[in-house]
Design an enzyme around this catalytic site. Sequence first.
Site, PDB file in Angstrom:
ATOM      1  N   GLY A 173       2.529  -7.590  30.191  1.00 18.32           N
ATOM      2  CA  GLY A 173       2.538  -7.974  28.789  1.00 18.32           C
ATOM      3  C   GLY A 173       2.973  -6.829  27.906  1.00 18.32           C
ATOM      4  CG  ASP A 174       0.837  -6.268  24.315  1.00 17.79           C
ATOM      5  OD1 ASP A 174       0.025  -6.327  25.260  1.00 17.79           O
ATOM      6  OD2 ASP A 174       0.545  -6.575  23.139  1.00 17.79           O
ATOM      7  CD  GLU A 175      -3.221  -2.759  29.698  1.00 17.54           C
ATOM      8  OE1 GLU A 175      -4.137  -1.949  29.910  1.00 17.54           O
ATOM      9  OE2 GLU A 175      -3.277  -3.965  30.002  1.00 17.54           O
TER      10      GLU A 175
END
Length: 548
Positions: free
Chosen positions: A462-464
């Site tokens: 994801g956005d990690e």
Amino acid sequence: MSLRDRALVALVLGITVLAGLGVFEAADARSLSEAEATLVTVRALETDNLALAAGMSAQDAGLATYVQALALDPGTLRGLGGRETLLADYLAGSGQVTDSLARVRTGSQQLHLAARAQPVIAAAKNWQAWAQARRAAAEAAIGHPSSSDQDGGGAVLMSAFTAADQAFSDQIHQASATAAAAAGRQAARHNQVFYGGLFIEALVLVVLAIAVMWSVVRPLGRLTRTAEELAAGQSTEVPYADRSDEVGSLARALSTWQTSTADMVSVFERSPIGICRISTGGVILEANPSLERMLGYTAGELDGRPYQDLTPETAHYGELVTGRRDRVAVETRYLRQDRTQFWGSLTVSPVHHVDGAVDYFVAMIEDIDHRKRHEFDLLHRAAHDALTGLPNRSLFDDRLDHAVRSARRRRGRLAVLVLDLDRFKPVNDELGHQAGDEVLRRLTDRLKGALRDSDTLARLGGDEFAVVLAEQDGAGAQATAVKLLQAVEQPFEVAGEMRPIGLSIGVAVFPTDGRDPAELMMAADAAMYRAKRNGSGWAAAKSVLRLA
């Protein structure tokens, strides 16, 4: 006499001649250097003497101006900048005279002209002493500094200096002309010696070249033509087999090869895989058309090349030569003629002579590059994120584990950063996932630009993101966190809109915040959530800090 002995004799002869010429040329070059150094010293003395005269003139003019100014009323004097300003030209000339006198004294001593320079030096010092006394007298009588008697004495001393300096200048000019003529004669002589030496050296090289041509190159050329005829399948007689030197050894080897080649020609020419014969010295004796095509060479270009030119990985060949293995089957990389690489499946076996010694090796090579690249592609995809090309969580965990083990052995430190994007969800929701993917790719480039080559940046999903900072303590990790935040300060242009993207970063340091990968990740993750609660910034484990 063997070719080796002949080469040694020729080498000794050539070195002796060249060394003798070199010693002679070096001695002559030293004489030239000395003559040129003398000329440089004379010209430097000439320049220094001119500088001395100019300094005396400047000091004289500066003193006259200073004395005249002291006759002015104090207000006018202050309006002209004060005594210090009016005295600047005098002091500058005095410094120039002092420096020039030192250089004139040194230069005249080097050229053995000290006696001739003494009148100039004495006259300059006499005028200097007068100038100091005249300045003191003028300063003691401010408002009425004029003194015709004192000024007349200074003029006499300056005239004495000018006369002495003119005589010394004439002597220097004569010395300069003499030194220039000597340097010119020595340069002409040196040119004669140099070009004469070149002629002798060239003559020696020509003689040695003729000897090499007659005893080595000519026989090797004929043996080369014989080898080409044998490689072409022609029936020919091998010459020079009765010679006792290396040429004879090569001729006898060709005769042996002629016998064995007849049995192998059919296999070489028709095999669909690459085949070559390699000598025990690592030289390719013969290669078939399939191998030549595989490596991008034309017929015969591989013959005589070192085997190591084909592959950078030759350890397997060394094991055969030393006898540690009697057969090798490996997959290794090969170099084409255009320096591109491909993977090949190699099988190498020795061919023994009648006395049991290894005569040569037979290598069979099959191109498996397509299969190997497919394997590598699968391995890369399994360990990397498809969108950004960064290591995925699996590879990140492996590298973190390796870094922790290494730091534990060295009793060193490392840091882990967990990054989570802020304000990224609206990009996906409002502009679509394609825009979000573009932001992630651009953000990846910015993050990589803020890290060292030795750091590991990974996308966990994801956005990690996460980063492993090898050999970094808390201060270094915090500095890196600030650099990462600065890297994303500028908004991203997506679909014609400027969208700001922030970061929340958690920092954990080994072994302070965790002694194994799991503890470090938990500490960094908790710190990241603390940073997110406090706004876009970073937080160290067990403490909350914001970006200023």
